[in-house]
Design a protein around this motif. Structure first.
Motif, PDB file in Angstrom:
ATOM      1  N   TYR A 206     -16.058  -6.526   2.274  1.00 54.81           N
ATOM      2  CA  TYR A 206     -17.089  -5.633   2.770  1.00 54.81           C
ATOM      3  C   TYR A 206     -17.119  -5.546   4.287  1.00 54.81           C
ATOM      4  N   GLY A 207     -17.381  -4.331   4.755  1.00 57.17           N
ATOM      5  CA  GLY A 207     -17.782  -4.165   6.132  1.00 57.17           C
ATOM      6  C   GLY A 207     -19.259  -4.539   6.237  1.00 57.17           C
TER       7      GLY A 207
ATOM      8  N   ALA B 239     -21.620  -3.611  13.860  1.00 55.66           N
ATOM      9  CA  ALA B 239     -20.965  -3.864  12.585  1.00 55.66           C
ATOM     10  C   ALA B 239     -19.538  -4.326  12.827  1.00 55.66           C
ATOM     11  N   ARG B 240     -18.985  -4.965  11.800  1.00 61.25           N
ATOM     12  CA  ARG B 240     -17.564  -5.276  11.862  1.00 61.25           C
ATOM     13  C   ARG B 240     -17.015  -5.596  10.479  1.00 61.25           C
ATOM     14  N   HIS B 241     -15.725  -5.297  10.326  1.00 61.47           N
ATOM     15  CA  HIS B 241     -14.963  -5.829   9.208  1.00 61.47           C
ATOM     16  C   HIS B 241     -14.576  -7.254   9.579  1.00 61.47           C
TER      17      HIS B 241
ATOM     18  N   GLY C 243     -13.678   1.239   4.489  1.00 59.18           N
ATOM     19  CA  GLY C 243     -12.730   0.530   5.323  1.00 59.18           C
ATOM     20  C   GLY C 243     -12.554   1.122   6.705  1.00 59.18           C
TER      21      GLY C 243
ATOM     22  N   LEU D 141     -17.383   2.017  10.810  1.00 65.33           N
ATOM     23  CA  LEU D 141     -18.611   1.425  10.281  1.00 65.33           C
ATOM     24  C   LEU D 141     -19.861   2.036  10.891  1.00 65.33           C
TER      25      LEU D 141
ATOM     26  N   TYR E  16     -23.722   2.626   3.525  1.00 63.07           N
ATOM     27  CA  TYR E  16     -23.863   1.223   3.156  1.00 63.07           C
ATOM     28  C   TYR E  16     -24.493   1.102   1.779  1.00 63.07           C
TER      29      TYR E  16
END
Length: 122
Positions: free
Chosen positions: A32-33, A50-52, A101, A104, A109
């Motif tokens: 998940y991001g 946000a981040r992966h 992917g 973000l 979400y």
């Protein structure tokens, strides 16, 4: 299904710092991001950071240079380190997860936490 639980909110003076945590349970965290959003009274919810688990993080212009988003894969936790806080940062902060992917900032979400209050006094 993913469950998200935010902690770490509170009252802080302007110029101070807080660190928010978001613990994730359920499906594989790595997939998940993870994002942070906030909603101030009378305003719409807005993207914060946000981040992966891979790649560079995303930040809103308002928090760029003051906030840092990080992830601990082993602990299934995402953090938001908030420095140089301002009264206008006062809001309920939400953690969220997405299967997207790509970008973000604009992703939809799928899962949300219950939120944690951050209040910055002047």
């Amino acid at each position: 299904q993913v469950q998200l639980l935010e902690t770490g909110g509170g009252l802080v003076q302007a110029g101070g710092s807080l660190r928010l945590s978001c613990a994730a349970s359920g499906r594989t965290f790595r997939e998940y991001g993870m994002g942070w959003f906030r909603q101030a009274p009378g305003k719409e919810r807005e993207f914060v950071a946000a981040r992966h688990w891979w790649g560079s993080p995303y930040y809103s212009d308002d928090v760029q240079g003051r906030f840092t988003v990080s992830r601990d894969i082993d602990k299934n936790t995402v953090y938001l380190q908030m420095n140089s806080l301002k009264p206008e940062d006062t809001a309920v902060y939400y953690c969220a997860a997405t299967t997207v992917g790509g970008n973000l900032r604009t992703a939809v979400y799928d899962y949300w936490g219950q939120g944690t209050q951050v209040t910055v006094s002047s």
